[in-house]
Write a protein that holds these residues in place. Structure first.
Motif, PDB file in Angstrom:
ATOM      1  N   ALA A  10       0.798  -1.228   0.000  1.00  0.00           N
ATOM      2  CA  ALA A  10       0.000   0.000   0.000  1.00  0.00           C
ATOM      3  C   ALA A  10       0.829   1.276   0.000  1.00  0.00           C
ATOM      4  CB  ALA A  10      -0.939  -0.004   1.209  1.00  0.00           C
ATOM      5  N   GLY A  12       5.028   3.280  -0.423  1.00  0.00           N
ATOM      6  CA  GLY A  12       6.475   3.298  -0.623  1.00  0.00           C
ATOM      7  C   GLY A  12       7.016   2.275  -1.610  1.00  0.00           C
ATOM      8  N   ILE A  13       7.987   1.504  -1.172  1.00  0.00           N
ATOM      9  CA  ILE A  13       8.673   0.540  -2.039  1.00  0.00           C
ATOM     10  C   ILE A  13       7.703  -0.534  -2.529  1.00  0.00           C
ATOM     11  CG2 ILE A  13      10.455  -1.268  -2.068  1.00  0.00           C
ATOM     12  CD1 ILE A  13      12.064   0.563  -0.099  1.00  0.00           C
ATOM     13  N   LEU A  42       0.662  -8.237   9.800  1.00  0.00           N
ATOM     14  CA  LEU A  42       1.804  -9.167   9.832  1.00  0.00           C
ATOM     15  C   LEU A  42       2.591  -9.090  11.143  1.00  0.00           C
ATOM     16  CD1 LEU A  42       2.996  -8.653   6.151  1.00  0.00           C
ATOM     17  CD2 LEU A  42       1.862 -10.676   7.081  1.00  0.00           C
ATOM     18  N   SER A  43       2.122  -8.274  12.078  1.00  0.00           N
ATOM     19  CA  SER A  43       2.819  -8.219  13.368  1.00  0.00           C
ATOM     20  C   SER A  43       2.356  -9.319  14.313  1.00  0.00           C
ATOM     21  CB  SER A  43       2.631  -6.848  14.025  1.00  0.00           C
ATOM     22  OG  SER A  43       1.303  -6.710  14.513  1.00  0.00           O
ATOM     23  N   CYS A  69       7.951  -6.672   1.326  1.00  0.00           N
ATOM     24  CA  CYS A  69       8.328  -5.266   1.503  1.00  0.00           C
ATOM     25  C   CYS A  69       7.820  -4.713   2.833  1.00  0.00           C
ATOM     26  CB  CYS A  69       7.751  -4.401   0.389  1.00  0.00           C
ATOM     27  SG  CYS A  69       8.173  -4.910  -1.277  1.00  0.00           S
ATOM     28  N   ILE A 112      12.942  -7.444   1.220  1.00  0.00           N
ATOM     29  CA  ILE A 112      13.529  -6.106   1.304  1.00  0.00           C
ATOM     30  C   ILE A 112      14.169  -5.968   2.687  1.00  0.00           C
ATOM     31  CG2 ILE A 112      13.181  -3.619   1.142  1.00  0.00           C
ATOM     32  CD1 ILE A 112      12.654  -5.120  -1.502  1.00  0.00           C
ATOM     33  N   SER A 114      17.869  -4.167   4.424  1.00  0.00           N
ATOM     34  CA  SER A 114      18.321  -2.779   4.557  1.00  0.00           C
ATOM     35  C   SER A 114      19.838  -2.746   4.619  1.00  0.00           C
ATOM     36  CB  SER A 114      17.756  -2.150   5.825  1.00  0.00           C
ATOM     37  OG  SER A 114      18.343  -0.890   6.049  1.00  0.00           O
ATOM     38  N   PRO A 183      18.217  -1.830   0.541  1.00  0.00           N
ATOM     39  CA  PRO A 183      18.190  -0.425   0.113  1.00  0.00           C
ATOM     40  C   PRO A 183      18.940   0.470   1.104  1.00  0.00           C
ATOM     41  CG  PRO A 183      15.949  -1.350   0.344  1.00  0.00           C
ATOM     42  CD  PRO A 183      16.904  -2.261   1.036  1.00  0.00           C
ATOM     43  N   GLY A 184      19.468   1.576   0.599  1.00  0.00           N
ATOM     44  CA  GLY A 184      19.883   2.674   1.477  1.00  0.00           C
ATOM     45  C   GLY A 184      18.655   3.547   1.695  1.00  0.00           C
ATOM     46  N   ALA A 185      18.864   4.831   1.966  1.00  0.00           N
ATOM     47  CA  ALA A 185      17.722   5.728   2.167  1.00  0.00           C
ATOM     48  C   ALA A 185      16.905   5.842   0.881  1.00  0.00           C
ATOM     49  CB  ALA A 185      18.230   7.108   2.581  1.00  0.00           C
ATOM     50  N   THR A 188      10.376   7.574   0.938  1.00  0.00           N
ATOM     51  CA  THR A 188       9.068   6.964   1.231  1.00  0.00           C
ATOM     52  C   THR A 188       8.531   7.580   2.534  1.00  0.00           C
ATOM     53  OG1 THR A 188       9.908   5.245   2.687  1.00  0.00           O
ATOM     54  CG2 THR A 188       9.914   4.739   0.322  1.00  0.00           C
ATOM     55  N   LEU A 190       8.094   6.086   5.289  1.00  0.00           N
ATOM     56  CA  LEU A 190       8.920   5.568   6.398  1.00  0.00           C
ATOM     57  C   LEU A 190      10.168   6.427   6.573  1.00  0.00           C
ATOM     58  CD1 LEU A 190       9.823   1.830   7.012  1.00  0.00           C
ATOM     59  CD2 LEU A 190      11.619   3.543   6.918  1.00  0.00           C
TER      60      LEU A 190
HETATM   61  P1  NAI Z   1       6.371   2.517   3.926  1.00  0.00           P
HETATM   62  O1  NAI Z   1       6.020   2.888   5.311  1.00  0.00           O
HETATM   63  O2  NAI Z   1       6.148   3.497   2.836  1.00  0.00           O
HETATM   64  O3  NAI Z   1       5.647   1.144   3.522  1.00  0.00           O
HETATM   65  C1  NAI Z   1       5.632   0.052   4.388  1.00  0.00           C
HETATM   66  C2  NAI Z   1       4.345  -0.711   4.182  1.00  0.00           C
HETATM   67  O4  NAI Z   1       4.378  -1.834   5.077  1.00  0.00           O
HETATM   68  C3  NAI Z   1       3.091   0.109   4.491  1.00  0.00           C
HETATM   69  O5  NAI Z   1       2.148   0.012   3.458  1.00  0.00           O
HETATM   70  C4  NAI Z   1       2.579  -0.502   5.780  1.00  0.00           C
HETATM   71  O6  NAI Z   1       1.169  -0.453   5.938  1.00  0.00           O
HETATM   72  C5  NAI Z   1       3.089  -1.941   5.650  1.00  0.00           C
HETATM   73  N1  NAI Z   1       3.114  -2.558   6.963  1.00  0.00           N
HETATM   74  C6  NAI Z   1       3.724  -2.090   8.074  1.00  0.00           C
HETATM   75  N2  NAI Z   1       3.422  -2.851   9.128  1.00  0.00           N
HETATM   76  C7  NAI Z   1       2.591  -3.827   8.688  1.00  0.00           C
HETATM   77  C8  NAI Z   1       1.909  -4.897   9.312  1.00  0.00           C
HETATM   78  N3  NAI Z   1       1.980  -5.096  10.640  1.00  0.00           N
HETATM   79  N4  NAI Z   1       1.161  -5.709   8.551  1.00  0.00           N
HETATM   80  C9  NAI Z   1       1.029  -5.497   7.218  1.00  0.00           C
HETATM   81  N5  NAI Z   1       1.653  -4.492   6.570  1.00  0.00           N
HETATM   82  C10 NAI Z   1       2.405  -3.663   7.298  1.00  0.00           C
HETATM   83  O7  NAI Z   1       7.901   2.096   3.995  1.00  0.00           O
HETATM   84  P2  NAI Z   1       8.989   1.760   2.860  1.00  0.00           P
HETATM   85  O8  NAI Z   1      10.077   2.739   3.021  1.00  0.00           O
HETATM   86  O9  NAI Z   1       8.359   1.554   1.556  1.00  0.00           O
HETATM   87  O10 NAI Z   1       9.539   0.382   3.426  1.00  0.00           O
HETATM   88  C11 NAI Z   1       9.436  -0.842   2.716  1.00  0.00           C
HETATM   89  C12 NAI Z   1      10.546  -1.755   3.221  1.00  0.00           C
HETATM   90  O11 NAI Z   1      11.799  -1.178   2.858  1.00  0.00           O
HETATM   91  C13 NAI Z   1      10.573  -1.900   4.740  1.00  0.00           C
HETATM   92  O12 NAI Z   1      10.852  -3.252   5.059  1.00  0.00           O
HETATM   93  C14 NAI Z   1      11.729  -1.010   5.164  1.00  0.00           C
HETATM   94  O13 NAI Z   1      12.317  -1.431   6.352  1.00  0.00           O
HETATM   95  C15 NAI Z   1      12.658  -1.173   3.977  1.00  0.00           C
HETATM   96  N6  NAI Z   1      13.636  -0.117   3.827  1.00  0.00           N
HETATM   97  C16 NAI Z   1      13.232   1.180   3.616  1.00  0.00           C
HETATM   98  C17 NAI Z   1      14.190   2.170   3.498  1.00  0.00           C
HETATM   99  C18 NAI Z   1      13.822   3.603   3.268  1.00  0.00           C
HETATM  100  O14 NAI Z   1      14.708   4.491   3.391  1.00  0.00           O
HETATM  101  N7  NAI Z   1      12.589   3.916   2.920  1.00  0.00           N
HETATM  102  C19 NAI Z   1      15.630   1.886   3.587  1.00  0.00           C
HETATM  103  C20 NAI Z   1      15.927   0.488   3.772  1.00  0.00           C
HETATM  104  C21 NAI Z   1      14.958  -0.453   3.888  1.00  0.00           C
END
Ligand code: NAI
Length: 255
Positions: A10, A12-13, A42-43, A69, A112, A114, A183-185, A188, A190
């Motif tokens: 839903a 970001g990545i 998923l928690s 992701c 995914i 980090s 990924p790095g930064a 998104t 997050l």
């Molecule tokens: P985001 O916050 O934009 O997207 C994360 C998604 O995971 C959201 O749609 C959220 O609802 C979902 N999510 C979170 N907890 C959940 C749960 N309990 N059950 C089901 N879905 C859940 O974040 P982003 O940045 O797209 O992160 C995606 C992945 O990339 C994560 O694993 C994050 O750790 C990793 N990552 C992100 C980086 C960044 O700088 N944005 C850097 C390195 C890794």
């Protein structure tokens, strides 16, 4: 064309991964807390089980790939949540689908992770050890006591990466593959939340990759599209850093 399940679809990545894979003609099963084909948390063990059961139902027991992701960052409401989502939300979902992936003939998964997984604080850490022992209660307990969300986050990504590499070894014998993207930064919600956080904002803003910018979600999605494809058929157990050179900057002399 393949049937691919994507968690964290839903935002970001994960959202960028879905856009790219759908444009390429794949059939997607989107999993997230809200705004997804499967709305599951998923928690929790119950949420993960629901996600697995519903994925098997929607794919009609024919699944080619899984992309994990879903994750939470250092601003998550609790450190236990970081442990539960970032590690157990990945491993229990993949484990629950592996028999069906095996029937595909070319079944594979991408986690995914980090660049934080290769930082000094992540390895070896008691939280990561508890995760790899599959002891969620212990991992969450240590995580909550640790009072340092950045350490819990790094440990969760380290453990998920080790799980991925161990699984790649056992899967390979069945012709299945599992790879990790680090990924790095990446721009998104997050990442924005961590930049806006008074505890971590300055450090995050000052931690800039050699390429001088944060990545875009689609730049990570491009790596996912490649790894799930037949072009990557001999790539298994690898950690693909898509980080603008951040890992090289942190540990130039180690690989
Ligand atoms: P985001 O916050 O934009 O997207 C994360 C998604 O995971 C959201 O749609 C959220 O609802 C979902 N999510 C979170 N907890 C959940 C749960 N309990 N059950 C089901 N879905 C859940 O974040 P982003 O940045 O797209 O992160 C995606 C992945 O990339 C994560 O694993 C994050 O750790 C990793 N990552 C992100 C980086 C960044 O700088 N944005 C850097 C390195 C890794």
């Amino acid at each position: 064309m393949s049937t691919i399940a994507v968690t964290g679809s839903a935002s970001g990545i994960g959202a960028a991964v879905c856009l790219r894979l759908e444009a390429a003609g794949h059939t997607l099963i989107r999993v997230d807390r809200v705004n997804a084909d499967i709305e599951a948390d998923l928690s929790t063990p119950e949420g993960r089980q629901l996600a697995v059961t519903q994925t098997l139902k929607l794919c009609n027991n024919k699944l080619d790939a899984v992309v994990c992701c879903a994750g939470v960052g250092v601003t998550a409401p609790s450190s236990g949540l970081i442990a539960s989502v970032n590690y157990f939300g990945v491993t229990e979902y993949i484990d629950g689908l592996q028999d069906t992936l095996a029937q595909s003939g070319t079944g594979n998964a991408v986690i995914i992770g980090s660049v934080a997984a290769s930082s000094q604080v992540a390895n070896p850490h008691a939280i990561a050890a508890a995760m790899l022992e599959n002891d969620e209660a212990k991992a969450c307990q240590i995580a909550e006591a640790c009072q340092a969300p950045h350490i819990v986050y790094a440990a969760s990504k380290y453990a998920a990466t080790v799980y991925g590499r161990r699984t790649a070894v056992s899967w390979g014998k069945q012709g299945m593959r599992l790879n990790i993207i680090a990924p790095g930064a990446v721009e998104t919600p997050l990442h924005q939340a961590s930049m806006d956080d008074p505890r971590f904002g300055e450090a995050v803003k000052n931690f800039v990759a050699p390429l001088g910018r944060a990545g875009l979600p689609d730049e990570i999605a491009a790596g996912v599209e490649f790894l799930v494809s037949d072009q990557a058929r001999f790539i298994n157990g690898t950690v693909l850093f898509i980080d603008g050179g951040m890992d090289a900057m942190i540990r130039a002399d180690q690989f």
